[in-house]
Design a protein around this motif. Structure first.
Motif, PDB file in Angstrom:
ATOM      1  N   GLU A 154       0.842  -1.203   0.000  1.00 31.91           N
ATOM      2  CA  GLU A 154       0.000   0.000   0.000  1.00 31.91           C
ATOM      3  C   GLU A 154       0.875   1.250   0.000  1.00 31.91           C
ATOM      4  O   GLU A 154       0.596   2.211  -0.720  1.00 31.91           O
ATOM      5  CB  GLU A 154      -0.925  -0.011   1.219  1.00 31.91           C
ATOM      6  N   GLN A 155       1.936   1.212   0.780  1.00 28.04           N
ATOM      7  CA  GLN A 155       2.860   2.342   0.832  1.00 28.04           C
ATOM      8  C   GLN A 155       3.537   2.530  -0.526  1.00 28.04           C
ATOM      9  O   GLN A 155       3.669   3.645  -1.033  1.00 28.04           O
ATOM     10  CB  GLN A 155       3.906   2.075   1.923  1.00 28.04           C
ATOM     11  N   THR A 205       2.384   1.579  -3.436  1.00 26.07           N
ATOM     12  CA  THR A 205       1.379   2.031  -4.395  1.00 26.07           C
ATOM     13  C   THR A 205       1.161   3.531  -4.287  1.00 26.07           C
ATOM     14  O   THR A 205       1.057   4.231  -5.307  1.00 26.07           O
ATOM     15  CB  THR A 205       0.048   1.282  -4.170  1.00 26.07           C
ATOM     16  N   ARG A 206       1.112   4.040  -3.060  1.00 28.91           N
ATOM     17  CA  ARG A 206       0.957   5.496  -2.880  1.00 28.91           C
ATOM     18  C   ARG A 206       2.147   6.238  -3.494  1.00 28.91           C
ATOM     19  O   ARG A 206       1.981   7.259  -4.158  1.00 28.91           O
ATOM     20  CB  ARG A 206       0.826   5.845  -1.394  1.00 28.91           C
ATOM     21  N   LYS A 207       3.333   5.688  -3.310  1.00 31.94           N
ATOM     22  CA  LYS A 207       4.533   6.311  -3.881  1.00 31.94           C
ATOM     23  C   LYS A 207       4.479   6.296  -5.415  1.00 31.94           C
ATOM     24  O   LYS A 207       4.763   7.304  -6.072  1.00 31.94           O
ATOM     25  CB  LYS A 207       5.782   5.554  -3.385  1.00 31.94           C
ATOM     26  N   LYS A 235       1.875   6.223  -7.319  1.00 34.54           N
ATOM     27  CA  LYS A 235       0.852   7.160  -7.798  1.00 34.54           C
ATOM     28  C   LYS A 235       1.335   8.600  -7.701  1.00 34.54           C
ATOM     29  O   LYS A 235       1.007   9.427  -8.550  1.00 34.54           O
ATOM     30  CB  LYS A 235      -0.448   6.967  -7.009  1.00 34.54           C
ATOM     31  N   MET A 236       2.121   8.902  -6.686  1.00 40.75           N
ATOM     32  CA  MET A 236       2.650  10.265  -6.556  1.00 40.75           C
ATOM     33  C   MET A 236       3.660  10.578  -7.658  1.00 40.75           C
ATOM     34  O   MET A 236       3.754  11.699  -8.142  1.00 40.75           O
ATOM     35  CB  MET A 236       3.321  10.441  -5.188  1.00 40.75           C
ATOM     36  N   SER A 241      -8.999   8.683  -9.941  1.00 41.60           N
ATOM     37  CA  SER A 241      -7.601   8.680  -9.470  1.00 41.60           C
ATOM     38  C   SER A 241      -6.865   7.427  -9.929  1.00 41.60           C
ATOM     39  O   SER A 241      -6.067   6.852  -9.191  1.00 41.60           O
ATOM     40  CB  SER A 241      -7.544   8.806  -7.943  1.00 41.60           C
ATOM     41  N   ASN A 298      -4.350   0.271  -1.548  1.00 44.46           N
ATOM     42  CA  ASN A 298      -5.486   1.183  -1.712  1.00 44.46           C
ATOM     43  C   ASN A 298      -5.011   2.578  -2.075  1.00 44.46           C
ATOM     44  O   ASN A 298      -3.910   2.928  -1.815  1.00 44.46           O
ATOM     45  CB  ASN A 298      -6.294   1.238  -0.433  1.00 44.46           C
TER      46      ASN A 298
END
Ligand code: SF4
Ligand code: SF4
Length: 104
Positions: free
Chosen positions: A20-21, A23-25, A27-28, A46, A104
Protein backbone atom coordinates in the motif's frame (compact mmCIF):
# COMPACT_ATOMS: atom_id res chain seq x y z
CA UNK A 1 17.19 -11.00 -13.68
CA UNK A 2 16.51 -7.51 -15.08
CA UNK A 3 15.47 -4.46 -13.07
CA UNK A 4 11.75 -5.12 -13.50
CA UNK A 5 12.12 -8.70 -12.31
CA UNK A 6 14.12 -7.52 -9.30
CA UNK A 7 11.36 -5.05 -8.42
CA UNK A 8 8.73 -7.75 -8.92
CA UNK A 9 10.67 -9.96 -6.54
CA UNK A 10 10.92 -7.11 -4.02
CA UNK A 11 7.16 -6.51 -4.35
CA UNK A 12 6.32 -10.17 -3.84
CA UNK A 13 8.15 -10.15 -0.50
CA UNK A 14 6.37 -7.00 0.79
CA UNK A 15 3.67 -7.05 3.42
CA UNK A 16 0.23 -5.71 2.45
CA UNK A 17 1.09 -2.51 4.31
CA UNK A 18 4.34 -2.27 2.36
CA UNK A 19 2.50 -2.69 -0.94
CA UNK A 20 0.00 0.00 0.00
CA UNK A 21 2.86 2.34 0.83
CA UNK A 22 4.62 1.52 -2.44
CA UNK A 23 1.38 2.03 -4.39
CA UNK A 24 0.96 5.50 -2.88
CA UNK A 25 4.53 6.31 -3.88
CA UNK A 26 4.00 5.07 -7.45
CA UNK A 27 0.85 7.16 -7.80
CA UNK A 28 2.65 10.27 -6.56
CA UNK A 29 5.48 9.77 -9.07
CA UNK A 30 3.25 8.78 -12.01
CA UNK A 31 3.42 11.16 -15.01
CA UNK A 32 0.04 10.13 -16.41
CA UNK A 33 -1.85 13.30 -15.35
CA UNK A 34 0.48 15.31 -17.62
CA UNK A 35 -0.09 12.97 -20.58
CA UNK A 36 -2.27 13.95 -23.58
CA UNK A 37 -3.91 10.51 -23.45
CA UNK A 38 -4.97 10.80 -19.80
CA UNK A 39 -8.61 11.76 -19.47
CA UNK A 40 -11.35 12.96 -17.12
CA UNK A 41 -12.60 9.43 -16.45
CA UNK A 42 -9.23 8.33 -15.05
CA UNK A 43 -8.80 11.61 -13.21
CA UNK A 44 -12.18 11.22 -11.50
CA UNK A 45 -11.19 7.73 -10.32
CA UNK A 46 -7.60 8.68 -9.47
CA UNK A 47 -6.47 5.85 -11.73
CA UNK A 48 -2.68 6.00 -12.03
CA UNK A 49 0.41 3.79 -12.32
CA UNK A 50 -1.22 1.49 -14.87
CA UNK A 51 2.22 -0.01 -15.56
CA UNK A 52 2.19 -1.78 -12.20
CA UNK A 53 -1.43 -1.80 -11.07
CA UNK A 54 -2.86 -2.61 -14.50
CA UNK A 55 -5.69 -1.18 -16.56
CA UNK A 56 -8.62 0.49 -14.90
CA UNK A 57 -12.16 0.64 -16.23
CA UNK A 58 -11.73 3.84 -18.30
CA UNK A 59 -11.14 3.81 -22.05
CA UNK A 60 -8.27 5.77 -23.57
CA UNK A 61 -7.25 6.98 -27.02
CA UNK A 62 -3.64 6.93 -28.13
CA UNK A 63 -2.78 10.62 -28.12
CA UNK A 64 0.83 10.13 -27.05
CA UNK A 65 2.46 8.40 -24.10
CA UNK A 66 5.01 9.96 -21.75
CA UNK A 67 5.81 6.84 -19.74
CA UNK A 68 9.40 6.84 -21.03
CA UNK A 69 10.15 10.03 -19.10
CA UNK A 70 8.51 8.85 -15.87
CA UNK A 71 10.67 8.12 -12.83
CA UNK A 72 8.64 4.95 -12.20
CA UNK A 73 9.63 3.61 -15.63
CA UNK A 74 13.26 4.24 -14.85
CA UNK A 75 13.13 2.82 -11.31
CA UNK A 76 11.21 -0.30 -12.35
CA UNK A 77 13.01 -0.90 -15.65
CA UNK A 78 9.85 -0.70 -17.74
CA UNK A 79 10.17 -1.37 -21.46
CA UNK A 80 6.76 -0.53 -22.91
CA UNK A 81 4.19 2.26 -23.09
CA UNK A 82 0.41 2.85 -23.24
CA UNK A 83 -0.09 0.79 -20.08
CA UNK A 84 -3.49 2.47 -19.65
CA UNK A 85 -4.58 0.68 -22.83
CA UNK A 86 -2.41 -2.43 -22.93
CA UNK A 87 -2.21 -3.32 -19.25
CA UNK A 88 0.63 -3.69 -16.78
CA UNK A 89 4.24 -4.41 -17.71
CA UNK A 90 3.89 -7.93 -16.38
CA UNK A 91 0.93 -8.63 -18.68
CA UNK A 92 2.52 -6.91 -21.65
CA UNK A 93 5.62 -9.04 -21.25
CA UNK A 94 3.40 -12.07 -21.46
CA UNK A 95 4.80 -13.41 -18.23
CA UNK A 96 1.52 -15.03 -17.29
CA UNK A 97 -1.78 -13.84 -15.97
CA UNK A 98 -0.54 -13.07 -12.46
CA UNK A 99 -1.33 -9.49 -11.48
CA UNK A 100 0.29 -7.26 -8.93
CA UNK A 101 -2.09 -6.79 -6.07
CA UNK A 102 -2.39 -3.05 -5.58
CA UNK A 103 -2.70 -1.26 -2.33
CA UNK A 104 -5.49 1.18 -1.71
S1 SF4 B 1 5.40 4.54 -16.33
FE1 SF4 B 1 3.52 5.46 -17.18
S2 SF4 B 1 1.82 4.40 -16.18
FE2 SF4 B 1 3.68 3.95 -15.03
S3 SF4 B 1 3.66 5.45 -13.38
FE3 SF4 B 1 4.87 6.31 -15.06
S4 SF4 B 1 3.50 7.52 -16.34
FE4 SF4 B 1 2.24 6.24 -14.95
S1 SF4 C 1 0.07 5.01 -19.56
FE1 SF4 C 1 1.15 6.30 -21.02
S2 SF4 C 1 -0.48 6.84 -22.51
FE2 SF4 C 1 -1.50 6.11 -20.68
S3 SF4 C 1 -1.96 7.97 -19.53
FE3 SF4 C 1 -0.03 7.11 -18.75
S4 SF4 C 1 1.57 8.20 -19.87
FE4 SF4 C 1 -0.35 8.48 -20.98
Amino acid sequence: MDNFEKNRDRWSRMSRQGREQETRKLKMLCNCPQCPSYNECADAKSDLAFCIIGKGTCSFEENGCICASCPVAQEWGLMHQYYCINGAELDVRGAGRETIEPGN
